[in-house]
Design a protein around this motif. Sequence first.
Motif, PDB file in Angstrom:
ATOM      1  N   MET A 190       0.878  -1.280   0.073  1.00 45.09           N
ATOM      2  CA  MET A 190       0.222   0.149  -0.083  1.00 45.09           C
ATOM      3  C   MET A 190       0.840   1.179  -0.017  1.00 45.09           C
ATOM      4  O   MET A 190       0.475   2.135  -0.688  1.00 45.09           O
ATOM      5  CB  MET A 190      -1.011   0.105   1.289  1.00 45.09           C
ATOM      6  CG  MET A 190      -1.881  -0.999   1.055  1.00 45.09           C
ATOM      7  SD  MET A 190      -2.963  -0.830  -0.473  1.00 45.09           S
ATOM      8  CE  MET A 190      -3.852  -2.486  -0.638  1.00 45.09           C
ATOM      9  N   LEU A 191       2.014   1.353   0.605  1.00 46.24           N
ATOM     10  CA  LEU A 191       2.854   2.547   0.723  1.00 46.24           C
ATOM     11  C   LEU A 191       3.435   2.545  -0.795  1.00 46.24           C
ATOM     12  O   LEU A 191       3.553   3.672  -1.164  1.00 46.24           O
ATOM     13  CB  LEU A 191       4.090   2.265   1.980  1.00 46.24           C
ATOM     14  CG  LEU A 191       3.710   2.715   3.206  1.00 46.24           C
ATOM     15  CD1 LEU A 191       4.753   2.439   4.080  1.00 46.24           C
ATOM     16  CD2 LEU A 191       3.180   4.056   3.251  1.00 46.24           C
ATOM     17  N   SER A 192       3.737   1.467  -1.455  1.00 46.55           N
ATOM     18  CA  SER A 192       4.464   1.648  -2.645  1.00 46.55           C
ATOM     19  C   SER A 192       3.122   1.981  -3.695  1.00 46.55           C
ATOM     20  O   SER A 192       3.646   2.865  -4.499  1.00 46.55           O
ATOM     21  CB  SER A 192       5.085   0.131  -2.989  1.00 46.55           C
ATOM     22  OG  SER A 192       5.878  -0.270  -2.184  1.00 46.55           O
ATOM     23  N   ALA A 193       2.284   1.345  -3.415  1.00 45.12           N
ATOM     24  CA  ALA A 193       1.032   2.028  -4.506  1.00 45.12           C
ATOM     25  C   ALA A 193       0.697   3.495  -4.184  1.00 45.12           C
ATOM     26  O   ALA A 193       0.530   4.134  -5.107  1.00 45.12           O
ATOM     27  CB  ALA A 193      -0.357   1.097  -4.266  1.00 45.12           C
ATOM     28  N   LEU A 194       0.879   3.954  -2.886  1.00 45.05           N
ATOM     29  CA  LEU A 194       0.543   5.353  -2.718  1.00 45.05           C
ATOM     30  C   LEU A 194       1.709   6.118  -3.428  1.00 45.05           C
ATOM     31  O   LEU A 194       1.349   7.341  -3.966  1.00 45.05           O
ATOM     32  CB  LEU A 194       0.415   5.752  -1.076  1.00 45.05           C
ATOM     33  CG  LEU A 194       0.277   7.063  -0.874  1.00 45.05           C
ATOM     34  CD1 LEU A 194      -1.170   7.525  -1.228  1.00 45.05           C
ATOM     35  CD2 LEU A 194       0.071   7.128   0.861  1.00 45.05           C
ATOM     36  N   ILE A 195       2.778   5.767  -3.257  1.00 48.48           N
ATOM     37  CA  ILE A 195       4.025   6.391  -3.918  1.00 48.48           C
ATOM     38  C   ILE A 195       3.668   6.419  -5.585  1.00 48.48           C
ATOM     39  O   ILE A 195       3.798   7.573  -5.993  1.00 48.48           O
ATOM     40  CB  ILE A 195       5.274   5.871  -3.660  1.00 48.48           C
ATOM     41  CG1 ILE A 195       5.501   6.126  -2.191  1.00 48.48           C
ATOM     42  CG2 ILE A 195       6.516   6.375  -4.478  1.00 48.48           C
ATOM     43  CD1 ILE A 195       7.004   5.278  -1.623  1.00 48.48           C
ATOM     44  N   VAL A 196       3.286   5.499  -6.071  1.00 52.85           N
ATOM     45  CA  VAL A 196       3.051   5.432  -7.520  1.00 52.85           C
ATOM     46  C   VAL A 196       1.851   6.402  -7.689  1.00 52.85           C
ATOM     47  O   VAL A 196       1.758   7.228  -8.658  1.00 52.85           O
ATOM     48  CB  VAL A 196       2.517   4.095  -7.944  1.00 52.85           C
ATOM     49  CG1 VAL A 196       2.256   4.084  -9.387  1.00 52.85           C
ATOM     50  CG2 VAL A 196       3.822   3.111  -7.896  1.00 52.85           C
ATOM     51  N   TYR A 197       0.773   6.533  -6.992  1.00 52.27           N
ATOM     52  CA  TYR A 197      -0.242   7.255  -7.136  1.00 52.27           C
ATOM     53  C   TYR A 197      -0.063   8.677  -7.032  1.00 52.27           C
ATOM     54  O   TYR A 197      -0.508   9.506  -7.943  1.00 52.27           O
ATOM     55  CB  TYR A 197      -1.532   6.988  -6.172  1.00 52.27           C
ATOM     56  CG  TYR A 197      -2.821   6.907  -6.359  1.00 52.27           C
ATOM     57  CD1 TYR A 197      -3.255   7.803  -7.600  1.00 52.27           C
ATOM     58  CD2 TYR A 197      -3.641   6.754  -5.659  1.00 52.27           C
ATOM     59  CE1 TYR A 197      -4.702   7.816  -8.000  1.00 52.27           C
ATOM     60  CE2 TYR A 197      -5.396   6.831  -6.209  1.00 52.27           C
ATOM     61  CZ  TYR A 197      -5.313   7.681  -7.456  1.00 52.27           C
ATOM     62  OH  TYR A 197      -6.702   7.973  -7.352  1.00 52.27           O
ATOM     63  N   PHE A 198       0.811   9.110  -6.105  1.00 52.53           N
ATOM     64  CA  PHE A 198       1.433  10.357  -6.108  1.00 52.53           C
ATOM     65  C   PHE A 198       2.255  10.653  -7.235  1.00 52.53           C
ATOM     66  O   PHE A 198       2.129  11.810  -7.759  1.00 52.53           O
ATOM     67  CB  PHE A 198       2.361  10.523  -4.737  1.00 52.53           C
ATOM     68  CG  PHE A 198       2.940  11.945  -4.625  1.00 52.53           C
ATOM     69  CD1 PHE A 198       2.292  13.041  -4.113  1.00 52.53           C
ATOM     70  CD2 PHE A 198       4.127  12.093  -4.691  1.00 52.53           C
ATOM     71  CE1 PHE A 198       2.673  14.249  -4.121  1.00 52.53           C
ATOM     72  CE2 PHE A 198       4.870  13.431  -4.662  1.00 52.53           C
ATOM     73  CZ  PHE A 198       4.163  14.424  -4.361  1.00 52.53           C
ATOM     74  N   ALA A 199       3.092   9.642  -7.748  1.00 51.79           N
ATOM     75  CA  ALA A 199       4.002  10.105  -8.923  1.00 51.79           C
ATOM     76  C   ALA A 199       3.219  10.349  -9.994  1.00 51.79           C
ATOM     77  O   ALA A 199       3.417  11.108 -10.939  1.00 51.79           O
ATOM     78  CB  ALA A 199       5.163   8.980  -8.975  1.00 51.79           C
ATOM     79  N   GLY A 200       2.022   9.693 -10.284  1.00 49.98           N
ATOM     80  CA  GLY A 200       1.145   9.697 -11.333  1.00 49.98           C
ATOM     81  C   GLY A 200       0.285  11.131 -11.396  1.00 49.98           C
ATOM     82  O   GLY A 200      -0.341  11.300 -12.380  1.00 49.98           O
TER      83      GLY A 200
END
Length: 365
Positions: free
Chosen positions: A172-182
């Motif tokens: 979930m932390l990694s997905a949140l980082i991807v979401y933010f980078a998106g």
Amino acid sequence: MRAIAKKADIIIIAVCATLIVLGMAILASASSHLGTIQFGDPHHFIRHQFLFGFGVGIVAFFAAMFVPIKFLKKIAFVLLLLSIVGLVLVFTPLGGEFGTANRWIQIGDFQFQPSEILKITFIIYVAAWLTSKGKDRKKDFFEGLLPFLIICAIISGLLLAQPATSILVIIMLSALIVYFAGGIKLSFVAIMGLLGIVALGLIIIITPYRVERVASFINPDADIRGAGFHGRQALIAIGSGGLTGVGYGRSTLKIDFLPEPAGDSIFAVIAEEFGFLGSMFFISLYFLLVYAGFAGSTKARTDFGKLMLIGFSSIIGIQTFIHIASVSGIMPITGIPLPFISFGGTALVTFMAMAGLMVNITRNA
């Protein structure tokens, strides 16, 4: 960063190969006594890791390195759906229960952990989802944040039921980082972050064994023979290594004292046998690997490739940090393996496939 970005693929291959080779040697040392006690064979764990971890992993690495990235985007949802089915199957007769955990699917003598594979498939799905055409995933609440939260809730529920809390946090932390980078709205990031903190707090409060872990972290001397034993022995092993270590294969704490020396505590074995300098060498390798992934993302030709690189780099970095931090007393013991090194066939295959995809993206996407 530009120089690293240009050679990101070579760096990723070199670092991963180094970690795997050194990891096999460390695992052989860390598991020899345990293998003798449990199976009457000091080479049991290293043999299993080589055959079912590295053997399958090298195939996964090359398959991932040559799979068309566009094809991955097309089947992203199917991959995620298969992973969710795998998470459900662990609760059926196909599931393998070890202790209090239901994390494996057992078919004859073959077993694997679906939650490990989810680390790849969920990142692929989120990257594909954010870069899909015709939908405003980044700014619109009903097209972006709400469906993302629903997917996260389904996956979180299945992982918590196993339980696999540490894996859930990493994903979930990694997905949140991807979401933010998106490029999503900062308010969406704040909402997800707040929900995550509240949910994690509630999970800890209502689960006795998690409360024990946090309590032993806050006051490690309160129960040094019980909840605080693991953390205390890990710190003793790290401290025993000094500057240069006691020497390869000469760890004494791995014998009868250090819990899970081949898995959850393997960095403590590294620190005892190779000391502060050896530990920093391994940390530097992980840092270089993660940095190469992020640097490579700046040169990615597609947003889909860029977000996948960021996601995979985040997973490796976060998991490495959690493992080292937990055995070093910086955070509560979590029971998470060290990437490319700890015993676990599915984990090694997953990280080798992840490395293959990272090389693929830096070269082609």
